[in-house]
Design a protein around this motif. Sequence first.
Motif, mmCIF file in Angstrom:
data_model
loop_
_atom_site.group_PDB
_atom_site.id
_atom_site.type_symbol
_atom_site.label_atom_id
_atom_site.label_comp_id
_atom_site.label_asym_id
_atom_site.label_seq_id
_atom_site.Cartn_x
_atom_site.Cartn_y
_atom_site.Cartn_z
ATOM 1 N N ARG A 192 47.928 41.632 36.505
ATOM 2 C CA ARG A 192 46.968 42.715 36.272
ATOM 3 C C ARG A 192 45.853 42.333 35.285
ATOM 4 N N GLY A 242 44.243 48.437 35.546
ATOM 5 C CA GLY A 242 44.933 49.613 36.066
ATOM 6 C C GLY A 242 44.530 49.931 37.487
ATOM 7 N N LEU A 243 43.688 50.959 37.666
ATOM 8 C CA LEU A 243 43.319 51.422 38.996
ATOM 9 C C LEU A 243 42.557 50.364 39.788
ATOM 10 N N ASP A 244 41.665 49.623 39.132
ATOM 11 C CA ASP A 244 40.894 48.610 39.858
ATOM 12 C C ASP A 244 41.808 47.546 40.459
ATOM 13 N N GLU A 247 44.591 47.916 41.720
ATOM 14 C CA GLU A 247 45.240 48.454 42.917
ATOM 15 C C GLU A 247 44.265 48.779 44.043
ATOM 16 N N THR A 248 42.971 48.876 43.727
ATOM 17 C CA THR A 248 42.025 49.357 44.737
ATOM 18 C C THR A 248 40.863 48.412 45.020
#
Length: 278
Positions: free
Chosen positions: A6, A17-19, A21-22
């Motif tokens: 990560r 975090g969110l980036d 995963e997306t």
Amino acid sequence: MYCYARPSHAYLNLSPGLDFETKLSVKTNFVETLRSELAKPGYRCSPINIGSNTDAYQPIEKRWQVTRAALALLSECNHPCTIVTKNGLIERDLDILASMAERQLVQVLISINSLDNRLASKLEPRASAPHRRLQAVKALHEGGVPVGILVAPIIPALNEGDLEQIIERAAANGANCVGYTCIRLPHELKQLFREWLAQHYPDRATHIMSLIQQMNGGKDYDSQFATRMRGQGIFADIIRKRVQVAARKGGLHEAWNRSLDTSKFTPPRMPSPQGELF
């Protein structure tokens, strides 16, 4: 959520975090670059590991097929490799892997850290379910591909209870070796994992983090090379002994012991605008 890759997203000015995963990056010129590197006069062949930082068979690979193209090139050059993955998509490339296995050019490790589908869906939501990974172990074994497992990462008081059963079932499905790592929480991962624990396992979050700290000299993470993968202290010693006993019962040797053949390597020929005479 535990993935030590990560923080790599921070190098791209994205969030771990969110980036992570997306927002995914694809090295669309990877095979051309790899071919160029392998063709250099000074290149010396040694096994390449595929899947060290992020999974080479994550869902995006279905579309881009970068991993398959890389394997095809390595097979063409008789270049050995090892592969680590959590995904059953690796079965798609069984034709290439079986051919490489016949020439002692490949060893696969399937990462399985739990047999609990509910836990896996929270911890690894886009990876293959545990039973699907065991199916991949069996398919690779039956296809003649040397395959082992990594119990990774082991998280105390969360998934370590499945340790012996994972090794037993992997052996029954044809695994030839086993390795393990304990959870690592470098950089931003410390806070991300704490937030995940508070959301999904608030009743034991404090206990889990206490055990992790006991395995890391009182800290969330200890970067010492000699101990960061397996931890230290009493709990780490217990895990090590449990793995050793279970592996011995299953007849599995330690991961990465398999020797791969580097003697057959033939550098790839680069495309020439003049064509080839022979």
